[in-house]
Design an enzyme around this catalytic site. Structure first.
Site, mmCIF file in Angstrom:
data_model
loop_
_atom_site.group_PDB
_atom_site.id
_atom_site.type_symbol
_atom_site.label_atom_id
_atom_site.label_comp_id
_atom_site.label_asym_id
_atom_site.label_seq_id
_atom_site.Cartn_x
_atom_site.Cartn_y
_atom_site.Cartn_z
ATOM 1 N N CYS A 182 2.497 5.945 8.648
ATOM 2 C CA CYS A 182 1.773 6.155 7.710
ATOM 3 C C CYS A 182 0.629 7.393 7.698
ATOM 4 C CB CYS A 182 0.817 4.955 7.546
ATOM 5 S SG CYS A 182 -0.458 4.891 6.379
ATOM 6 N N CYS B 64 0.892 -1.216 -0.043
ATOM 7 C CA CYS B 64 0.025 -0.116 -0.092
ATOM 8 C C CYS B 64 0.750 1.208 0.033
ATOM 9 C CB CYS B 64 -0.881 0.156 1.318
ATOM 10 S SG CYS B 64 0.054 0.045 2.807
ATOM 11 N N HIS C 205 -0.577 -4.349 19.645
ATOM 12 C CA HIS C 205 -0.207 -4.070 18.398
ATOM 13 C C HIS C 205 0.728 -2.738 18.480
ATOM 14 C CE1 HIS C 205 -0.181 -2.903 14.196
ATOM 15 N NE2 HIS C 205 -0.115 -4.236 13.908
ATOM 16 N N SER D 67 -1.029 -7.577 10.822
ATOM 17 C CA SER D 67 -2.272 -7.576 11.302
ATOM 18 C C SER D 67 -3.196 -7.770 10.162
ATOM 19 C CB SER D 67 -2.860 -6.318 12.061
ATOM 20 O OG SER D 67 -4.116 -6.351 12.418
ATOM 21 N N SER E 153 1.843 -5.238 3.384
ATOM 22 C CA SER E 153 3.350 -5.213 3.666
ATOM 23 C C SER E 153 4.363 -6.228 3.020
ATOM 24 C CB SER E 153 3.764 -5.214 5.121
ATOM 25 O OG SER E 153 3.004 -6.108 5.649
ATOM 26 N N GLU F 73 0.734 -0.248 16.449
ATOM 27 C CA GLU F 73 -0.141 0.951 16.023
ATOM 28 C C GLU F 73 -1.003 1.300 17.141
ATOM 29 O OE1 GLU F 73 -3.828 1.847 13.193
ATOM 30 O OE2 GLU F 73 -2.515 0.500 12.447
#
Length: 316
Positions: free
Chosen positions: A96, A12, A124, A226, A269, A126
């Protein structure tokens, strides 16, 4: 055996940007470059960058004075950011932009004294970074993963309450949690559109279309990714045998020997070279030409910081 390819799949814009930041820093400054946490959750990518001189660390204290430090695509808490700022470090941020958007939502709620609920997976990076944007002791920041968590949640003031989501969640599961939040806390406020990113949504939509046609689904992605895990889970929920693999060497012949059609996709990823290697392995096992399915076209690009924009020819 027919081979079908999900579309879109793989990198992405946020992952592409994060990897470019590390690669460009290595080109401009040379090794070593320190990166807090794996820049993206993919073993092949991390190993490739490590060979070039990237050093992946978890604690800012591991970085020597005067070094170059890069924050991973998953983002970091304000505490980590402040710790890095207090050191004599050159810092580049590979967070990101879509994660940064969620950070800003949390910071805004914190300033207003609103309580916030994050839908996400405990542990996680994030989630840790996003939770770490909230610093108002008069309010509160809470994490939920399921409708059951919502039923048990106690807040201080449900009249001033907002929610956000991790960017890489299952679209279907998140919808169920949001429904539970709205039922439990009728005045809760959320983003106009949930925070699950375009790439996560598109890849889940694509694997759904893939699983409708394939007998077996192979998801290229690392175990700690994830969004890759969500793709495999979605195919399994549709009643298909689905396997999360790091690369072609993980494929077991028994998985595909009786399959008329094998579907292949990749997490956000996972680089395309890994997909091509999987196709080659499937063809060795009797597969035909890989046929891409129709899907959403993605044209989003996130620019690297201007200090790291480099024409490699200029530094050769």
């Amino acid at each position: 055996m027919q081979i079908l390819l999900a579309n879109p799949r793989g990198f992405c814009a946020g992952v592409d940007r994060a990897i470019s930041i590390v690669e460009n820093a290595l080109t401009l400054y040379g090794a070593p470059i320190y990166v807090r946490h794996e820049v993206v959750h993919n073993r092949y990518v991390v190993d490739s960058l490590r060979k070039r001189g990237a050093i992946f660390i978890e604690q800012i204290s591991e970085v020597p004075d005067g070094a170059i430090l890069i924050f991973s695509a998953h983002g970091v808490s304000q505490a980590v950011r402040n710790e890095a700022k207090s050191r004599d470090l050159t810092v580049f941020d590979a967070t990101c932009p879509l994660v940064t958007k969620v950070h800003m939502e949390v910071a805004r709620a914190s300033r207003r004294g609103e309580e916030s609920i994050l839908i996400g997976h405990a542990g996680h990076p994030e989630v840790e970074g996003t939770m770490g944007q909230y610093n108002n002791p008069q309010g509160g920041m809470y994490l939920v993963e399921s409708p059951e968590d919502v039923l048990k949640l106690e807040v201080k003031n449900d009249a001033r309450l907002s929610f956000m989501t991790q960017t890489t969640l299952s679209v279907d599961d998140t919808s169920d949690v949001i429904d539970a939040l709205r039922a439990r806390f009728p005045k809760i406020v959320g983003p106009r559109k949930d925070d699950i990113c375009y790439a996560t949504t598109n890849r889940q939509e694509a694997v759904r279309a893939l699983a409708e046609q394939a007998d077996v689904v192979l998801v290229v992605g690392s175990k700690n990714s994830s969004n890759s895990n969500r793709l495999a889970e979605l195919a399994q929920r549709m009643g298909k045998a689905a396997y999360l693999i790091d690369d072609a060497s993980d494929i077991q012949e028994a998985w595909v020997k009786d399959a008329a059609c094998v579907g292949v996709t990749a997490g956000a990823s996972a680089p395309d070279i890994l997909v091509q290697n999987v196709i080659t392995r499937l063809q060795e096992l009797g597969g035909g030409e890989a046929v891409p399915l129709e899907g959403r076209e993605e044209n989003i690009v996130f620019e690297v910081p201007k200090e790291l924009r480099v024409d490699v020819r200029e530094v050769e």
